[in-house]
Every structure is written in structure tokens, then in C-alpha cells.
Design a protein around this motif. Sequence first.
Motif, PDB file in Angstrom:
ATOM      1  N   UNK A   1       0.818  -1.211   0.000  1.00 19.07           N
ATOM      2  CA  UNK A   1       0.000   0.000   0.000  1.00 19.07           C
ATOM      3  C   UNK A   1       0.849   1.258   0.000  1.00 19.07           C
ATOM      4  N   UNK A   2       0.178   2.374   0.255  1.00 17.45           N
ATOM      5  CA  UNK A   2       0.893   3.653   0.148  1.00 17.45           C
ATOM      6  C   UNK A   2       1.883   3.838   1.275  1.00 17.45           C
TER       7      UNK A   2
ATOM      8  N   UNK B   1       0.570  -5.795  10.692  1.00 18.67           N
ATOM      9  CA  UNK B   1      -0.470  -5.029  10.029  1.00 18.67           C
ATOM     10  C   UNK B   1      -1.852  -5.623  10.272  1.00 18.67           C
ATOM     11  N   UNK B   2      -2.852  -4.783  10.493  1.00 15.47           N
ATOM     12  CA  UNK B   2      -4.242  -5.229  10.540  1.00 15.47           C
ATOM     13  C   UNK B   2      -4.840  -5.023   9.157  1.00 15.47           C
TER      14      UNK B   2
ATOM     15  N   UNK C   1      -2.423   1.056   6.449  1.00 15.63           N
ATOM     16  CA  UNK C   1      -1.248   1.680   5.846  1.00 15.63           C
ATOM     17  C   UNK C   1      -0.083   1.619   6.827  1.00 15.63           C
ATOM     18  N   UNK C   2       1.114   1.689   6.276  1.00 14.53           N
ATOM     19  CA  UNK C   2       2.310   1.651   7.104  1.00 14.53           C
ATOM     20  C   UNK C   2       2.233   2.673   8.241  1.00 14.53           C
ATOM     21  N   UNK C   3       1.829   3.906   7.875  1.00 13.57           N
ATOM     22  CA  UNK C   3       1.848   4.973   8.876  1.00 13.57           C
ATOM     23  C   UNK C   3       0.881   4.670  10.019  1.00 13.57           C
ATOM     24  N   UNK C   4      -0.245   4.023   9.680  1.00 17.87           N
ATOM     25  CA  UNK C   4      -1.221   3.722  10.729  1.00 17.87           C
ATOM     26  C   UNK C   4      -0.736   2.589  11.626  1.00 17.87           C
TER      27      UNK C   4
END
Lengths: 162, 551
Positions: free
Chosen positions: B448-449, B524-525, B529-532
Motif C-alpha cells: 500500500x501507500x 499489520x491489521x 497503511x504503514x503509517x497507521x
Amino acid sequence: MPKLIKNATIIDNEWLTLEKDATIDAVTGKALLPLALYLENAAALSDNSNVGVWIDSDERADALEPHLNNIAVIAINFPKFVDGRGYSIARILRDQLGYQGELRAIGDVLHDQMFYLKRCGFDAFAVREDTATEAALAGLSDFSNSYQCAVDEPKPMFRRRG
Amino acid sequence: MYKYDDYDRKIVQERVAQFRGQTERFFDGTLGADEYLPLRLQNGLYVQRHAPMLRVAVPYGMLSSTQLRTLARVSRDYDKGYVHFTTRQNVQFNWPEIKDVPSILEELAEVEMHAIQTSGNCIRNTTTDQFAGVVEDEVLDPRPYCEIIRQWSTFHPEFAFLPRKFKIAVNSVPDVDRAAILVHDIGLQIIKNEAGEVGFKVFVGGGLGRTPVIGSEIKAFLPEKHLLTYLDAILRVYNLNGRRDNKYKARIKILVKAMTPSVFAEAVEKEWAHNKDSDATLTSAEIDRVKTFFVAPDYVSVSNAEHEAQLAANPEFANWVKRNVNTHKQDGYAIVTLTLKKTGTPPGDASDKQVEIIANLADKYSFGEVRVAHDQNIVLADVQQARLYELWQEAKLAGFATANLGMLTDMICCPGGDFCGLANAKSIPVAEQIQLRFDDLDYLYDLGELELNISGCMNACGHHHIGNIGILGVDKRGEEFYQVSLGGDSGKNAAIGKILGPSFARNDMPDVIEKIINVFVENRHDDELFIDTYRRIGMDLFKERVYAKAD
Ligand code: SF4
């Protein structure tokens, strides 16, 4: 004698700039006094057309407000030409404090800053000694028009655009 | 886009003549190197490690195909045949000769371009959203205001010698900030008040560099007509009070912090009172005049049936559309981003031939105009959906259709030690190594982004602080090392990344990034996104993995 550009012509600069530690008895002939010295003696000096004052770039012109009508010359010092505070000091003097007398740029005053200086209200320029005065004079008209309003042109281009 | 009239043209021509004179005086010795330096800087001319570098202004990122062709020709005639698109929507030539620069500027002036104030301690090119004017959710097109600011700032007599460089950015979208206004000296958010009047929310003191700071709001609503007098007031307070004794403390962010934002705001109000409602106040006639240059082109309506069929039939095409094409406010049109981030080419670089191809694509598909984006890609803003397939095929041939927009390998990267005299370390080879490691597009989509930004030194031209992953070149006893930070964000939730820990050698960087990505994937859930994920789990897991002893 050092030269001065005034009202777009080259004349002799008869004015001596006194150092910041000068005392009032050092004043002879035409002299530019440092701001603090001038303010201390402002009452005695009023209407003395041989006395002017110079402001350094880290000083402000506000304290001169009550005396502005009595001062023949105010000079603003550019310790280095990249120190641009003098442009704002000049505009405050002209636009806000209403100073009408001679406003002179002293210090590191060079050909390539002439146009900007003029726009901010300077009408006299003691260019640095090694600067070609004639060429510097030509620098006053590097541009024939400007977008912004300033001291030399009270209307911005968008109010003049035909 | 904005077109010069005689006034604009004359100013740029007079600038070329002035700079020619300055350069002649420099070569004949009457203008010392020290005095020439700030003058050439204000014309975008740096002297870099290997050669001079000339930065050309691309006002708020807009370029016509004619301008592109001129840039290509200049790069061929005076340089090594390529141009570099920067993160501030400008263009750079990396190898011109100083003596040629006046002639280059003359050629550029013929197509309404210049290098005015692209460097030096003055007001720089104003930047905005690369999708300005074509996205549905913007309040209104920010470009007329950018042009008004460009004219006001061009040769502003009072602010040519500020304590430090000064950057203004404008955003007009409520929930998205592609212009990163919170990390600019002044950030302007276009808004409407309850009465429906247009104005700006004003932020000051944001910035990257050594001391990254998020800007502070100093005015909740500035009516549009007061824009220029208010900017004058901010600049005057800064010009008089900004520090000049230490160039690392000279940006406005340091002044705003020292005074506190509320005291700074008061000082601006006080200064503004003198100038407010003066003749410097904008007129609606002027705002309307400038707006006429940014009216929508003649959109036509065409059937999309074939487009839908092409999407269904060709997954690679569909993927590209998904990644590199954005929704246009006009039905039947699309916003296309051409990526200049193909593995093996330095981010933002394009050859003269490629630039000419872009010009041709612009003429053929997008009304002859392009925009330079902050992420160093090129945007065709007005493409008919029905012609996307055709465009995609041409772009693919030319190498502009790597469908990695916004993905890990779509990095922002400064020129770094290969070109820049200030660099601690090279940045382009690091970008290449990472691109090579992550060359599986499917995997990238799954991730993803993710913004990865690289700067070769503290000056942060690659905006490493606001990359989700940031990489900074540092010097350790004369050797090139890289410091990694996580959690930066350039958007509405702007944040400065936190340093992961001790820095790494260049060859370790692909491994380090891979470990970081693995921690993300494992924790990751769903489609987070990475940032989240980072915000949820914090730094520790990343740290443990990256610095774990290999035993
Ligand atoms: S970040 Fe440093 S190395 Fe990179 S371009 Fe800017 S000054 Fe040069």
C-alpha cells in the motif's frame, strides 16, 4: 573626497559618520551621529542643519519620531549588504513615521542593491569606496517597472495595469 | 495557465540584462566573488561540487509543452541532455557553464520562464497542489492566488535579503494537503467563512531542515483582499527580528518559537494595522483578471464504454489506472501521473528526449499543459478517460508508466552527493538499491501507500522528516552513513519522523528497509497503511528487529 549619489547625481560627500563611541564634543562640520548620541542630545541639536543621525541595522527608528522634522539627514547602515533590515527600517521611516528629509544608505552599499534601496525610500547613497559610482548610479534604473507598491511608487502594478 | 503581458515580459527581460551585466562584471573582476554569490543565487545559480547548477522556476508547478521543449533544448545545448525535476516543483540543470547562464536565461525568457529567486535568502517559488483546479473537493482553484503571490514576491524591494530563504505554499482542499503547507514558512489554507467569503487560514513557522517544525496557525480567517498586506506584515516582522547571527537559527520557525506563536501573531497584527486597507490591498478586479488565466479548458463529453471494456480486459492497464490515475472533477476526464521513478534512473531525472515526449503527450492528451509534482513526477491533469488506454501504451513505451505512484519505490530523493556540494552522503544510489530490492510490483501494491524520502544532508531537500520512512545522509568520521526515521507524515496529520537509532552503512540499507517492512507486514491489521500501523504499535518492534544481533 568620497562621493555620494543624491537625487540621481554624483556629488561630494561632506558628511562624516561618527563612531558609536564618539562623544558630543567630537562633532565638527557636518556629522552623522550614532543614534544613542543623537537621542541624548536631541534637544540641543534641534534645527542644527549640520547634524544628522545614523541608525545601525539592529536599531529601530521609532525613538526618532518626535525629532523627525528637525533632522536634515538620516542614514541607515548596512554592515553587510546581505543584512536586509535597513530596507524595512527605511520603509517604516517613510511610510509610518512620515519622514520627509534625506534618507541615506551607508556602509556596504553596492551597485546591485541600488534599485531596491531606492524603492524603499532612500534618496542618497554613500556607495562603498571601491564601487564604481557611475555604474552604481545606473543601477538605480535596472528595472523600469515593479509589481509592488513601495515608497517610490504608491500604487501596485495591479492598480496601474492598462 | 498564466500568460505574460508586456509588463511581465519587460520585467523578466530587464532581469536577464541585469544578470548579464553582473556576470560580465564578475568575469572582468569588478564584482567580487563574495558579492556575485548572493546575486547569482537569486538567479538560481549555485556552484555545486562538480559544476554549477541552475534552478529554473516553475511557478506552482505549471509548464506548457512549449516550455518543456525549450527546457529540453537548453539541456541539450548547454548541459548534458537531461533535466531534474525537484521536490519544490522546479527544474534544475546540473552542469551548465556560468558564462552561458545569461544566454540560457534569455532563451527561457522567450517562453516566459526565469530563475528569479529560486535560491538565496529571499521569497522562493510559491507551491501548491499538483492537482489544483481539477479535483472535486477543493474550495476553489488556488493557482490565481499563487500567481498573485508570485508577482508580489518578484523583486520585492524590502525582502530581497532576508535572514534566510522563505517558502510559501497554498492548499485549497479541506481534508488533503498535497502541498504540505504545514512544513512551509507560511502555509495558506484557502477556506470560505460562514458568509461564503473566500479567505485564508494562515500558518507560519513550519519547516524541515535541522529543526523540523509543524507550522502554527496565526490567523483563522484572512479575507482574500488582505492577502498581500498581511504577507507584507509577516515578512517585515521576520526581516527585522529573525536571527542573522547563525544561519541554522535564521528561519522564521526559530523566531516564531522564540516569540511564541501568539506573540508573533500580535506583532504581525500591529504591523499589519499600518498597511491594512492601503493601496496594496488586492482589488476584486485583479483577482478576477488573474482568474481568467485558469478557466477550465473546453471539456467534451465522450462515451466511456470502451474504457470500461479495456479496464476489464487488461489487468496491467487496470492496475496502472488504479495506481497512477486520479479522479477528475469533470465527468469523463482523469488526472494522470507519469512517474519518473523507474528503477535505475535517479528520481526526478528526465532526458531531453523524454522531456520532449512528455511535451508531445501533453499536446496530444492534456491541452498542452503539465504540472510538476512534489514527488518529482509529472501530472497530465486533463486527460479524457476514453483515451487513457492509448496514453498508457505510449507512456509505457517511454518508461513513464511504472505503476508505483505513492508506493515504496516512488521515493522522493534529493540530488545528494552525486551533485550537491553540501551533501554528507550520496542519496541516489540508496534509492536505486531500495528500488532494486523491492522490484516486485504485486508485493508493493500489497504494502500500500508508503512514502520513503531521502536527503543527503540536514538541509532536507528530500523532505526525509516527513517521509513515513525517512533516510538522512550523515557523515561519520568522513564516511557516508544513513540515519533512518519512522512515522513522518506530510499530509493533514503532518508529523515529523522519529529517529530509529544509530545510523547504517550504505550497503546495509536495503536490508534495513526490508526488516522495517517485514515488521510492518507481520503486525499489520488488514489493509492498514504503514503509517497507521506505526502509529498503533510504535517504534520498539521496529527497533528490536533492525538492531537485533545476528547470532
Ligand atoms: S539535502 Fe543536502 S545533499 Fe540533498 S540536495 Fe539538499 S543540500 Fe544537497
